[in-house]
Design an enzyme around this catalytic site. Sequence first.
Site, mmCIF file in Angstrom:
data_model
loop_
_atom_site.group_PDB
_atom_site.id
_atom_site.type_symbol
_atom_site.label_atom_id
_atom_site.label_comp_id
_atom_site.label_asym_id
_atom_site.label_seq_id
_atom_site.Cartn_x
_atom_site.Cartn_y
_atom_site.Cartn_z
ATOM 1 N N PHE A 152 0.867 -1.180 0.000
ATOM 2 C CA PHE A 152 0.000 0.000 0.000
ATOM 3 C C PHE A 152 0.910 1.238 0.000
ATOM 4 O O PHE A 152 1.852 1.308 0.789
ATOM 5 C CB PHE A 152 -0.882 -0.027 1.252
ATOM 6 C CG PHE A 152 -1.976 0.999 1.239
ATOM 7 C CD1 PHE A 152 -3.185 0.732 0.617
ATOM 8 C CD2 PHE A 152 -1.784 2.235 1.829
ATOM 9 C CE1 PHE A 152 -4.197 1.692 0.600
ATOM 10 C CE2 PHE A 152 -2.786 3.196 1.813
ATOM 11 C CZ PHE A 152 -3.997 2.924 1.195
ATOM 12 N N ASP A 185 1.949 -4.339 9.018
ATOM 13 C CA ASP A 185 0.749 -3.555 8.749
ATOM 14 C C ASP A 185 -0.409 -4.554 8.673
ATOM 15 O O ASP A 185 -0.420 -5.422 7.789
ATOM 16 C CB ASP A 185 0.919 -2.797 7.425
ATOM 17 C CG ASP A 185 -0.258 -1.873 7.137
ATOM 18 O OD1 ASP A 185 -1.370 -2.145 7.629
ATOM 19 O OD2 ASP A 185 -0.069 -0.891 6.399
ATOM 20 N N TYR A 224 -11.160 1.131 10.566
ATOM 21 C CA TYR A 224 -12.388 1.480 9.811
ATOM 22 C C TYR A 224 -12.696 0.474 8.718
ATOM 23 O O TYR A 224 -13.667 0.618 8.010
ATOM 24 C CB TYR A 224 -12.288 2.889 9.228
ATOM 25 C CG TYR A 224 -11.024 3.177 8.435
ATOM 26 C CD1 TYR A 224 -10.882 2.726 7.128
ATOM 27 C CD2 TYR A 224 -9.973 3.883 9.005
ATOM 28 C CE1 TYR A 224 -9.731 2.976 6.413
ATOM 29 C CE2 TYR A 224 -8.808 4.142 8.293
ATOM 30 C CZ TYR A 224 -8.697 3.688 6.999
ATOM 31 O OH TYR A 224 -7.553 3.924 6.284
ATOM 32 N N LYS A 225 -11.854 -0.558 8.563
ATOM 33 C CA LYS A 225 -12.078 -1.590 7.542
ATOM 34 C C LYS A 225 -12.914 -2.707 8.167
ATOM 35 O O LYS A 225 -14.077 -2.493 8.467
ATOM 36 C CB LYS A 225 -10.738 -2.035 6.981
ATOM 37 C CG LYS A 225 -10.059 -0.872 6.223
ATOM 38 C CD LYS A 225 -8.655 -1.149 5.730
ATOM 39 C CE LYS A 225 -8.165 0.041 4.912
ATOM 40 N NZ LYS A 225 -6.739 -0.030 4.588
ATOM 41 N N ARG A 236 -11.713 -5.142 -6.957
ATOM 42 C CA ARG A 236 -11.502 -5.816 -5.672
ATOM 43 C C ARG A 236 -12.862 -6.032 -5.003
ATOM 44 O O ARG A 236 -13.644 -5.094 -4.855
ATOM 45 C CB ARG A 236 -10.617 -4.905 -4.825
ATOM 46 C CG ARG A 236 -9.972 -5.532 -3.648
ATOM 47 C CD ARG A 236 -9.019 -4.542 -2.990
ATOM 48 N NE ARG A 236 -9.727 -3.411 -2.399
ATOM 49 C CZ ARG A 236 -9.189 -2.569 -1.517
ATOM 50 N NH1 ARG A 236 -7.935 -2.720 -1.144
ATOM 51 N NH2 ARG A 236 -9.882 -1.583 -1.021
HETATM 52 C C1 LIG Z 1 -6.025 1.200 4.292
HETATM 53 C C2 LIG Z 1 -4.545 1.063 4.473
HETATM 54 C C3 LIG Z 1 -3.796 2.099 5.012
HETATM 55 C C4 LIG Z 1 -4.445 3.433 5.288
HETATM 56 O O1 LIG Z 1 -3.735 4.231 6.152
HETATM 57 P P1 LIG Z 1 -4.411 5.556 6.745
HETATM 58 O O2 LIG Z 1 -3.351 6.206 7.475
HETATM 59 O O3 LIG Z 1 -5.578 5.098 7.565
HETATM 60 O O4 LIG Z 1 -4.929 6.352 5.583
HETATM 61 C C5 LIG Z 1 -2.437 1.885 5.234
HETATM 62 N N1 LIG Z 1 -1.860 0.697 4.923
HETATM 63 C C6 LIG Z 1 -2.569 -0.321 4.369
HETATM 64 C C7 LIG Z 1 -1.905 -1.611 4.051
HETATM 65 C C8 LIG Z 1 -3.923 -0.158 4.123
HETATM 66 O O5 LIG Z 1 -4.621 -1.143 3.565
#
Ligand SMILES: *Cc1c(COP(=O)(O)O)cnc(C)c1O
Length: 419
Positions: free
Chosen positions: A127, A204, A229-230, A379
């Site tokens: 990401f 992560d 939030y996921k 997705r």
């Molecule tokens: C959704 C996601 C993020 C998002 O990070 P934010 O700081 O909440 O915007 C980071 N890393 C991964 C792997 C994600 O899937």
Amino acid sequence: MSRLDRSTAEALDAADELARFRDRFVIADPDLVYLDGNSLGRPSRAALERLRQVAEDEWAVGLVRSWEEWIGWPTQVGDRVGAAVLGAGPGQVVVSDSTSVNLYKLAAAALELRPGRSVMVCLDDEFPTDRYLLQGLAAARGGEVRVVGVDPSEGLQPDQLVDALDERVAVVLLSLVSYRSGALLDLERITRLVHDAGAVALWDLSHAVGSVPIGLDAAGVDLAAGCTYKHLNGGPGSPAFLYVRRDLLDRARPPIWGWWGHRDPFAMGPDHEPAPGIERFLVGTAPIPSLALVDEGVALVAEAGIEAVRAKSRALTSWFVELADARLAPLGFVLASPRDPDRRGGHVSLRHDEAWAVTRALVERARVVPDFRTPDRIRFGVSALSTTFTEVWDAVDRLVGVVERGEHRAVDASGRRVT
Ligand SMILES: *Cc1c(COP(=O)(O)O)cnc(C)c1O
């Protein structure tokens, strides 16, 4: 009657032990097939009630006096997240800030834990924020980011990681579940490989938490962070969690010295003195309404049990893959996720030459909400507590209809700020 009929989906729903949880969520539009709970989970009814309570009772009535209670929430909610979905004992998790900020804090702490080493390893298919953060740290501190190239559908193979590790590597940052393909790594095995090379393992867990069981303590993970939030349904922008293994707490030093990380914030002292425990990784005032929502989201997953969540999530993605093989492959869709369900988290991606237009047509004309990921992937995420097998069937059926009727050629497929 064939196995691929809608009646099979209905039978799977009838036998589903978690089916009763769907009613616990606000389903504003029952005809909308929502397959993006891995990007933004649905609100539960309990969460909205709790939000009302925090606003009307605790904020409006209690005013500043409510901080007496609220001040403990980042660690209390952290402990609950740890126990329910991270396999982490108490005192090692806080909920605060965003995943991006938390990863930065942890990567910086990791560099200090390995003096003399300055290489940070991540994947080319990670990401983007994760890679950017490491690049920023490297620029600020004179380190180097080593990017490992991986297959974007299959994810990292352990041998590829071994090849990238040497005595200069300070920290390895990896996603347990890949945001694009859903590829699921072996937490214990990869952590061991990182440790064998003398580096810090920073995970992560954004797409994994609340979807697959995680055993941070058992795997000996050093540091971790991830979104709430996921799959945890904490609401848009809810604060992320951050984990530091207990025995590292007195040595791990956060790069941002805020007053919430102070040993005694209200002493208002002249100099920073880090709190002895995980609180040292807090920075500033906590977003209380959002923390309450995270608490409710985690409580629901805890009630269902993460093992049951995983079993259903696996069954849902397998059902999707079975239907996609039979009905979507002939239309040019290619599976872009691991085929083995043991190596896959809670979402499945399909590749298609016109993926962006197809995604727009699904949302605008077929009432199916997946998401698009560059360059050519759609997705589909499942939420074990609210997604039904029939919804998965309907999504595939509507997708077949959209493509057969050529509706993706008729939508406005110009760019959008959010995909
Ligand atoms: C959704 C996601 C993020 C998002 O990070 P934010 O700081 O909440 O915007 C980071 N890393 C991964 C792997 C994600 O899937």
